[in-house]
Design an enzyme around this catalytic site. Sequence first.
Site, PDB file in Angstrom:
ATOM      1  CB  SER A 414      -0.912  -0.002   1.229  1.00 40.65           C
ATOM      2  OG  SER A 414      -0.115  -0.072   2.404  1.00 40.65           O
ATOM      3  CG  HIS A 435      -2.932  -0.384  -2.844  1.00 43.31           C
ATOM      4  ND1 HIS A 435      -3.232   0.927  -2.548  1.00 43.31           N
ATOM      5  CD2 HIS A 435      -3.139  -1.077  -1.700  1.00 43.31           C
ATOM      6  CE1 HIS A 435      -3.575   1.020  -1.270  1.00 43.31           C
ATOM      7  NE2 HIS A 435      -3.514  -0.190  -0.733  1.00 43.31           N
ATOM      8  CD  GLU A 447      -3.802   3.828  -4.865  1.00 42.94           C
ATOM      9  OE1 GLU A 447      -3.148   3.158  -4.058  1.00 42.94           O
ATOM     10  OE2 GLU A 447      -3.890   5.070  -4.789  1.00 42.94           O
ATOM     11  CG  ASN A 485      -2.872   4.459   1.749  1.00 44.25           C
ATOM     12  OD1 ASN A 485      -4.052   4.674   2.053  1.00 44.25           O
ATOM     13  ND2 ASN A 485      -2.363   3.252   1.699  1.00 44.25           N
TER      14      ASN A 485
END
Length: 702
Positions: A414, A435, A447, A485
């Site tokens: 991540s 991801h 992702e 993130n």
Amino acid sequence: MLPLIDYRQAPPLALIGLNRAPVNALGHALRQELQVAVRQACADPAIQAVVIHAPALPFSAGADISEFGHSRFTAQPSLPELLIELAASPKPLIAAINTLALGGGLELALACGYRIAAPNARLGLPEISLGLLPGAGGTQRLPRLIGVEPALALMQSGQPISAARALELGLVDCLASRAETLPDEACAYAHALLARQAAPFPDYPHPDPGQTVSASFFADYLHQHQGSWKGREAPRTLLEAVHTACQQPLAAGLAHEQALFMAAIDSPQSQALRHLFFAEREAGKVPGIEASLPLRPIRQVAVIGAGTMGGGIAMNFANRGLPVVLLEQTREALDRGLAQIRNNYEISARRGKLSAAEVEQRMACLTGSLDYADLAEADLVIEAVFESMAVKRQVFTTLDAVCKPGAILASNTSTLDIDAIAACTQRPQDVLGLHFFSPANVMRLLEVVRGQATAPDVLATALKLGKQLGKLPVVSGVCYGFIGNRMLEPYSREAYHLLLEGASAAQIDRVLTEFGFNMGVLSMYDLVGIDVGYLIRTPMRAILSQDPSYCRLADELYALGRYGQKSGRGTYLYAGRERQDDPEVQALAERLATELGITRREISDQEIHERCLFMLINEGLKILDEGIALRAGDIDLVWTCGYGFPDWRGGPLHYAEQIGLAHVLATLQKYRTQLGDYGALWFQPAALLERLVAAGQTHISR
Ligand code: T1G
């Protein structure tokens, strides 16, 4: 250029074939040609009935969304006007629906007196997902055809139904025995109608649809559902339109529906949802990669790690019947992982979403293994092990040794550096990030992290595979936290810092949920785990240490073992799923504020809103400027599909455009000054924002 209409005479029938690639969107030119064709058939004495069909395309995906906001959308004949004319046809019109009739496409079929569908057809009115209501007669004709409750359910859900269900409801009159024979069976149906001298437009089963529900139905429905609508306007408008169908004659109802629709189409919410509609279709396109690029075949998949993420990832492939080898280090971990997967499927079966046979079919796609040698034939390997670069390096070194040439090697990391992981192999061109978001078998967002060396066909294969899995794949470059993130970091930083400055957790989360988030960021971290947040910040400690107040409360909670829901205490206290404010956290915030020399004060809702959301926007603009994200729409998709940003606001960057980029910049500059050293350190406006505002730009693009 093929004509948009294929007109054929087969007296006493005329066949009008819709032929506008790719989905027979009812744009102005098609509307014009359809009107000419119907008028030609009606004026032809040799023609007694008309079949409207789509020889080679879906019947129709509805109005042409790309015309919204342009004069073409209302150019004569507008869709509502055209359908009113069709419904008044002196000759029976038979809609032959092959694969798809959505939105205005289904309304076109409703304006025909009769409907026959292929057995595999899907029919729906998805306008609600665009912040709209059906605007070409659906809200008035459908309740008269199938009754108020099923009509409202179909329109409020926005989800298509099967041809069989449509037949049950009376939405279609009959089904063709096979999709291939639909045209012939539609003609046979037309002949049968003529043989029994059927009326051009039969009387509605429910001419007064209000009789199909109780007197209090609409008040009850509003009371029961308005809470779930949150800030969305379209569901309420739709309910009003259907209520009108129960109060007004058809013509008046159609006029009211049109007024409501034209207001909705100009609304910021509909503009936001249409932005996401097109953004989703753009997301799969990568500049420089042709759609015709040959892809790598993916027939055998392997997942390393049978934990929550690995198991969820494996389920995605088993759900599509792809064989998956699930590799673990110990028999105990492997058995636990497989048992968890079976449990997930059995829960779905108990909810009626899967049959027992389907559970077994999917489990049969999964093969457990403790031996890397079993990965030798995999076309794609996805690593989902502990989030540690050392561990991932070890895994990829092994994969490099055991996997066949051309196998795609993906990491589910991540935040970690995909280029560093690829460098552990002799084949960096075959390495990328995939991801998934937890729960990996549920969340649509994926992702797709492109390394410096990732080959174009590897990227293209991953994007195609993601779509085949029902995911929403978005390309990200390599940076800390990729797109989602990385933006979460400053967003959550502000929330935790505001706790030190005097805001309460409940206030912060309330501001964010009132904005439209499913969950405030403090509650979200209590759910994901304060320990997860702590570990994510680990690679950034060198930078963060310049600000001793940075997420200091979160770090203290971590040190106290208060990880959130999983430990019964985090920012909040948890009694089961009941969340309560925790006076101890308040006291801890006060102590830390004193220690850090932070003067606590009354914090306004506006300040919480601006600091959290504008920092989110600012980081997104940096990501766009750095080329980590290909386009603003990709960033909006990540946050609406992966982090609960309200989709009816279009995503962080679309929202910034709606409130004004100059306002965002001025506000950031205000806090940069107001917040002293902390502001000077963290409220640095993105260079792209400054450039766009300086150039007087109101739209975000690199
Ligand atoms: N208008 C314009 N373009 C459309 C379109 C539409 N309605 N539907 C699809 N496209 C384009 C899409 O942008 C893409 O273009 C290509 O077709 C393939 O789409 C009055 C007002 C039909 C299930 O909401 O749900 O009717 O990228 O990649 O995965 O009451 O498209 O190739 O250039 O999605 O096979 C209501 C929206 C409109 C249906 C096909 N209708 N479309 O999915 O292919 S509002 C909808 C879809 C309305 C009336 C109101 C899907 C699909 P490009 P795709 P797909």
